[in-house]
Design an enzyme around this catalytic site. Structure first.
Site, PDB file in Angstrom:
ATOM      1  N   CYS A 266       0.760 -13.492   3.262  1.00  0.00           N
ATOM      2  CA  CYS A 266       0.863 -12.071   3.289  1.00  0.00           C
ATOM      3  C   CYS A 266      -0.473 -11.814   4.411  1.00  0.00           C
ATOM      4  CB  CYS A 266       0.761 -11.567   1.647  1.00  0.00           C
ATOM      5  SG  CYS A 266      -0.505 -12.171   1.003  1.00  0.00           S
TER       6      CYS A 266
ATOM      7  N   CYS B 257       4.311 -23.168  -3.914  1.00  0.00           N
ATOM      8  CA  CYS B 257       2.998 -22.492  -4.491  1.00  0.00           C
ATOM      9  C   CYS B 257       3.602 -21.240  -5.362  1.00  0.00           C
ATOM     10  CB  CYS B 257       2.410 -21.874  -3.258  1.00  0.00           C
ATOM     11  SG  CYS B 257       1.674 -23.225  -2.231  1.00  0.00           S
TER      12      CYS B 257
ATOM     13  N   GLY C 223       5.238 -16.636 -10.130  1.00  0.00           N
ATOM     14  CA  GLY C 223       6.593 -16.513  -9.864  1.00  0.00           C
ATOM     15  C   GLY C 223       7.332 -15.517  -9.169  1.00  0.00           C
ATOM     16  N   GLY C 224       6.431 -14.601  -8.534  1.00  0.00           N
ATOM     17  CA  GLY C 224       7.232 -13.429  -7.764  1.00  0.00           C
ATOM     18  C   GLY C 224       8.409 -13.587  -6.949  1.00  0.00           C
ATOM     19  N   LYS C 225       8.134 -14.794  -6.303  1.00  0.00           N
ATOM     20  CA  LYS C 225       9.312 -15.134  -5.500  1.00  0.00           C
ATOM     21  C   LYS C 225      10.372 -16.128  -5.871  1.00  0.00           C
ATOM     22  CE  LYS C 225       6.543 -13.938  -1.429  1.00  0.00           C
ATOM     23  NZ  LYS C 225       5.372 -13.979  -2.365  1.00  0.00           N
TER      24      LYS C 225
HETATM   25  C1  LIG Z   1       0.047 -16.515  -2.376  1.00  0.00           C
HETATM   26  S1  LIG Z   1      -0.014 -17.283  -3.822  1.00  0.00           S
HETATM   27  C2  LIG Z   1       1.604 -17.634  -4.439  1.00  0.00           C
HETATM   28  C3  LIG Z   1       2.336 -16.200  -4.890  1.00  0.00           C
HETATM   29  C4  LIG Z   1       3.704 -16.488  -5.422  1.00  0.00           C
HETATM   30  N1  LIG Z   1       4.546 -17.291  -4.673  1.00  0.00           N
HETATM   31  C5  LIG Z   1       4.537 -15.256  -5.932  1.00  0.00           C
HETATM   32  O1  LIG Z   1       5.336 -14.718  -5.078  1.00  0.00           O
HETATM   33  O2  LIG Z   1       4.138 -14.670  -6.833  1.00  0.00           O
HETATM   34  C6  LIG Z   1      -0.411 -18.927  -3.311  1.00  0.00           C
HETATM   35  C7  LIG Z   1      -0.426 -19.935  -4.658  1.00  0.00           C
HETATM   36  O3  LIG Z   1      -0.828 -20.897  -4.101  1.00  0.00           O
HETATM   37  C8  LIG Z   1      -1.344 -21.881  -5.162  1.00  0.00           C
HETATM   38  N2  LIG Z   1      -1.985 -23.087  -4.562  1.00  0.00           N
HETATM   39  C9  LIG Z   1      -3.277 -23.157  -3.963  1.00  0.00           C
HETATM   40  N3  LIG Z   1      -3.467 -24.427  -3.659  1.00  0.00           N
HETATM   41  C10 LIG Z   1      -2.391 -25.095  -3.932  1.00  0.00           C
HETATM   42  C11 LIG Z   1      -2.319 -26.502  -3.883  1.00  0.00           C
HETATM   43  N4  LIG Z   1      -2.961 -27.361  -3.268  1.00  0.00           N
HETATM   44  N5  LIG Z   1      -0.985 -26.848  -4.370  1.00  0.00           N
HETATM   45  C12 LIG Z   1      -0.155 -25.857  -4.851  1.00  0.00           C
HETATM   46  N6  LIG Z   1      -0.499 -24.431  -4.834  1.00  0.00           N
HETATM   47  C13 LIG Z   1      -1.595 -24.104  -4.480  1.00  0.00           C
HETATM   48  C14 LIG Z   1      -2.311 -20.795  -5.877  1.00  0.00           C
HETATM   49  O4  LIG Z   1      -2.520 -21.217  -7.199  1.00  0.00           O
HETATM   50  C15 LIG Z   1      -1.413 -19.715  -5.960  1.00  0.00           C
HETATM   51  O5  LIG Z   1      -0.815 -19.314  -6.713  1.00  0.00           O
END
Ligand SMILES: C[S@@+](CC[C@H](N)C(=O)[O-])C[C@H]1O[C@@H](n2cnc3c(N)ncnc32)[C@H](O)[C@@H]1O
Length: 371
Positions: A307, A193, A197-199
């Site tokens: 989070c 997910c 790209g933060g992580k």
């Molecule tokens: C908490 S955010 C991720 C933040 C990211 N890891 C960062 O550090 O910037 C959750 C992410 O899950 C993605 N997401 C939601 N449902 C998903 C799915 N079924 N498969 C893959 N990604 C999904 C969303 O688009 C979102 O970008």
């Protein structure tokens, strides 16, 4: 403009945030009005602080921010207060209460939160960045070896140091996900997910570009932002549509969640939440956990992160997935993280942070090994 006008505007805007994010509501209002920068700043400060006390703001005709702040500060909170003062839905208030050791810890979510940066060690040292940013009174983060906290509200994205890729904006709790993944050179890692790209960016830059890092997300728009920033930073992050099955040493699963742990920044995350929405998120989180297992090779790990501090999205999901698979084992985070981090954050099984400790966002992490 006098303070009564300000309050009228804020009350009207507040009514819209039940349907749309507060940032969006506020930015739209500002773009439609020609206020000078002083008025914009004052309105913004008042709006984002007042909506923390949402129910009082919209229902009390004599709403006074300082008065309600003092009241909250000096009282022992109850579940009813979470609804009557902060405007949480009744069932969400119950979940919040059962997830906190002490319901008064909710008060730590009412402050603004520091502006925290993560140095990009490929281009800069933390000490050098501290001196470059000295005008903003920077201090080192207490736990993350890469962090700097600024006691300032400046737009750091405008700084040359940001444009040159010397640092990223990232809360200390989020920075520590790097330590939880504990990547080693050449490891095959999937960020399932990855979003913007933060992580992924933290993992690869703190590993000096030595990882075989794949990133994917349901949102192509977010992945486009990831691609652009990783290009600026010269990082090898391969965006993949179909990750390989049973291939990765580690899968980072930073699932979509309520964002309850980051309401210092996105104040309205919980105001719009109700039981149905939360359970929908939990369902998605469980689907993603099931999916992640297929990508990990034997002996590899899933690092599950939110989070949020809500048990429904955290401990309960880990218990669920462990019950579903006999080839999955729980790994205590105290066996992964440095003793110093474990001690300072008082960790054992799970990775848990909260603004009460070192002013970090509320994060949760758990590690599962696949056999
Ligand atoms: C908490 S955010 C991720 C933040 C990211 N890891 C960062 O550090 O910037 C959750 C992410 O899950 C993605 N997401 C939601 N449902 C998903 C799915 N079924 N498969 C893959 N990604 C999904 C969303 O688009 C979102 O970008």
């Amino acid at each position: 403009m006098n303070s009564e006008n300000y309050l009228d505007i804020i009350k009207k805007l507040a009514l819209q945030i039940k349907n749309e994010p507060a940032r969006y509501v506020f930015d739209k209002f500002i773009s439609e009005n020609n206020f000078n920068s002083n008025i914009r700043r004052r309105l913004g400060d008042l709006f984002f602080e007042s909506i923390r006390y949402y129910r009082r703001l919209v229902e009390d005709p004599d709403f006074n921010l300082e008065q309600v702040k003092n009241e909250v500060c000096s009282k022992d909170l109850t579940i009813q207060d979470l609804t009557d003062i902060f405007g949480l839905n009744g069932e969400i208030a119950e979940y919040v209460s059962e997830s906190l050791n002490d319901i008064n810890d909710y008060k730590f979510l009412l402050s603004r939160g520091p502006l925290t940066l993560r140095v990009n060690p490929m281009k800069m040292t933390r000490d050098r960045l501290l001196s470059l940013l000295k005008d903003f009174k920077p201090i080192k983060t207490e736990i993350s070896p890469f962090g700097i906290k600024l006691n300032s509200n400046i737009n750091v994205r405008q700084l040359q140091e940001f444009k040159k890729g010397f640092f990223e904006i990232q809360d200390e709790a989020s920075q520590l996900v790097y330590n939880l993944v504990a990547p080693k050179p050449n490891e095959k890692i999937l960020d399932l997910c990855a979003g913007t790209g933060g992580k992924s960016i933290a993992l690869q830059s703190c590993s000096y570009n030595t990882l075989d890092l794949h990133a994917t997300d349901i949102s192509n728009d977010r992945l486009t932002i990831l691609k652009k920033r990783s290009k600026v930073l010269g990082l090898k992050i391969k965006v993949v549509n179909n990750p390989f099955q049973h291939f990765y040493d580690k899968v980072l699963l930073d699932v979509p969640c309520s964002g309850s742990g980051v309401i210092r920044r996105d104040v309205d995350n919980l105001i719009r939440m109700d039981k149905d929405r939360l359970l929908e998120l939990v369902k998605t989180q469980r689907i993603l956990l099931n999916k992640a297992i297929n990508f990990v090779k034997k002996g590899g790990v899933i690092v599950y992160v939110t989070c949020s501090f809500l048990k429904k999205e955290n401990e309960e999901n880990i218990e669920y997935i462990l019950n579903e698979y006999r080839n999955l084992r729980f790994v205590e985070v105290c066996d992964i993280l440095d003793a110093n981090i474990v001690k300072k954050l008082n960790l054992k099984s799970y990775f848990k942070t909260f603004p009460r400790y070192y002013a970090m966002d509320g994060f949760f992490g758990a590690v599962l090994r696949v056999y």
